[in-house]
Design a protein around this motif. Sequence first.
Motif, short mmCIF file in Angstrom:
data_model
loop_
_atom_site.label_atom_id
_atom_site.label_comp_id
_atom_site.label_asym_id
_atom_site.label_seq_id
_atom_site.Cartn_x
_atom_site.Cartn_y
_atom_site.Cartn_z
N MET A 55 0.83 -1.20 0.00
CA MET A 55 0.00 0.00 0.00
C MET A 55 0.87 1.25 0.00
SD MET A 55 -3.06 1.25 2.46
CE MET A 55 -3.80 2.85 2.21
N ALA A 56 1.94 1.25 0.78
CA ALA A 56 2.84 2.40 0.84
C ALA A 56 3.41 2.71 -0.55
CB ALA A 56 3.97 2.14 1.83
N THR A 57 3.89 1.69 -1.24
CA THR A 57 4.47 1.86 -2.56
C THR A 57 3.43 2.36 -3.57
OG1 THR A 57 6.08 0.11 -2.10
CG2 THR A 57 5.69 0.65 -4.43
N ASN A 58 2.26 1.72 -3.57
CA ASN A 58 1.21 2.11 -4.51
C ASN A 58 0.69 3.51 -4.23
OD1 ASN A 58 1.35 -0.31 -5.90
ND2 ASN A 58 -0.26 -1.27 -4.71
N LEU A 59 0.51 3.83 -2.97
CA LEU A 59 0.01 5.16 -2.60
C LEU A 59 0.96 6.24 -3.09
CD1 LEU A 59 -1.77 7.21 -1.17
CD2 LEU A 59 -0.71 6.53 0.99
N GLN A 96 1.62 15.40 -0.46
CA GLN A 96 1.01 14.74 0.69
C GLN A 96 -0.02 15.65 1.33
OE1 GLN A 96 4.19 13.52 3.32
NE2 GLN A 96 4.50 11.61 2.22
N GLU A 97 0.27 16.93 1.38
CA GLU A 97 -0.66 17.89 1.97
C GLU A 97 -1.97 17.96 1.20
OE1 GLU A 97 -0.63 22.41 3.77
OE2 GLU A 97 0.94 21.84 2.35
N GLU A 98 -1.88 17.99 -0.13
CA GLU A 98 -3.09 18.04 -0.96
C GLU A 98 -3.93 16.77 -0.80
OE1 GLU A 98 -1.57 20.83 -4.67
OE2 GLU A 98 -0.98 18.72 -4.61
N LEU A 99 -3.25 15.63 -0.78
CA LEU A 99 -3.96 14.36 -0.59
C LEU A 99 -4.61 14.32 0.79
CD1 LEU A 99 -4.85 11.55 -1.38
CD2 LEU A 99 -2.59 10.72 -0.66
N LEU A 137 -7.57 13.77 6.21
CA LEU A 137 -6.60 13.17 7.12
C LEU A 137 -5.45 14.14 7.34
CD1 LEU A 137 -6.51 9.71 5.32
CD2 LEU A 137 -7.65 10.18 7.49
N SER A 138 -4.59 13.83 8.29
CA SER A 138 -3.44 14.71 8.52
C SER A 138 -2.31 14.33 7.56
CB SER A 138 -2.95 14.61 9.96
OG SER A 138 -2.20 13.43 10.15
N MET A 139 -1.51 15.33 7.22
CA MET A 139 -0.37 15.11 6.34
C MET A 139 0.62 14.14 7.00
SD MET A 139 2.11 17.94 4.56
CE MET A 139 3.03 18.30 6.04
N ARG A 140 0.76 14.24 8.30
CA ARG A 140 1.68 13.34 9.02
C ARG A 140 1.21 11.88 8.90
NH1 ARG A 140 3.51 15.35 14.81
NH2 ARG A 140 4.87 13.60 14.45
N TYR A 141 -0.10 11.67 8.96
CA TYR A 141 -0.64 10.32 8.85
C TYR A 141 -0.42 9.77 7.44
CZ TYR A 141 -3.88 6.42 9.66
OH TYR A 141 -4.45 5.18 9.80
N ILE A 142 -0.64 10.59 6.41
CA ILE A 142 -0.38 10.17 5.03
C ILE A 142 1.09 9.80 4.89
CG2 ILE A 142 -0.25 10.95 2.62
CD1 ILE A 142 -3.13 10.45 3.44
N GLY A 143 1.97 10.62 5.43
CA GLY A 143 3.40 10.34 5.37
C GLY A 143 3.76 9.03 6.05
N ALA A 144 3.15 8.78 7.20
CA ALA A 144 3.42 7.54 7.94
C ALA A 144 2.94 6.32 7.15
CB ALA A 144 2.76 7.59 9.31
N ILE A 145 1.80 6.44 6.48
CA ILE A 145 1.30 5.34 5.65
C ILE A 145 2.25 5.11 4.48
CG2 ILE A 145 -0.57 4.56 4.14
CD1 ILE A 145 -2.49 6.23 5.95
N GLU A 146 2.70 6.19 3.85
CA GLU A 146 3.62 6.06 2.70
C GLU A 146 4.96 5.46 3.11
OE1 GLU A 146 4.20 9.48 0.24
OE2 GLU A 146 2.12 9.46 -0.46
N GLY A 177 5.19 3.22 5.40
CA GLY A 177 4.92 1.87 5.90
C GLY A 177 5.06 1.80 7.41
N ALA A 178 5.03 2.96 8.07
CA ALA A 178 5.19 3.01 9.52
C ALA A 178 3.91 2.65 10.26
CB ALA A 178 5.66 4.40 9.95
N VAL A 179 2.76 2.84 9.61
CA VAL A 179 1.47 2.51 10.22
C VAL A 179 0.61 1.77 9.20
CG1 VAL A 179 1.48 4.52 11.78
CG2 VAL A 179 0.36 4.70 9.57
N SER A 180 -0.32 1.02 9.71
CA SER A 180 -1.30 0.35 8.86
C SER A 180 -2.56 1.19 8.80
CB SER A 180 -1.67 -1.02 9.44
OG SER A 180 -0.58 -1.88 9.42
N ALA A 181 -3.10 1.35 7.62
CA ALA A 181 -4.34 2.10 7.46
C ALA A 181 -5.53 1.17 7.65
CB ALA A 181 -4.39 2.72 6.07
N SER A 182 -6.55 1.65 8.32
CA SER A 182 -7.78 0.87 8.47
C SER A 182 -8.50 0.81 7.12
CB SER A 182 -8.69 1.52 9.51
OG SER A 182 -9.20 2.76 9.01
N VAL A 183 -9.48 -0.04 7.03
CA VAL A 183 -10.28 -0.15 5.81
C VAL A 183 -10.97 1.18 5.53
CG1 VAL A 183 -12.24 -1.33 4.75
CG2 VAL A 183 -10.60 -2.63 6.09
#
Length: 70
Positions: free
Chosen positions: A7-11, A22-25, A31-40, A42-48
């Motif tokens: 997911m991180a790679t595809n995102l 990241q800010e625009e997304l 969502l917060s820009m920090r959360y998008i960054g963490a998902i990208e 691979g530091a956190v798992s995103a819920s469904v």
Amino acid sequence: MDLKEIMATNLRRIRHDKKLTQEELADRAGLSMRYIGAIERGAVSASVTVLGQIADALGVEPGELLQRSG
């Protein structure tokens, strides 16, 4: 590669293809820009739910974010 890394790679790839920061997304997804960054990273798992919000914001199907390449 686990789903979190896929997911991180595809995102990151899809976001870059659509020329979004990241800010625009984060803004589009509510969502917060920090959360998008963490998902990208691979530091956190995103819920469904979050997966759906991100997919909607990118204009793609949620499955596209979880698709293995190759």
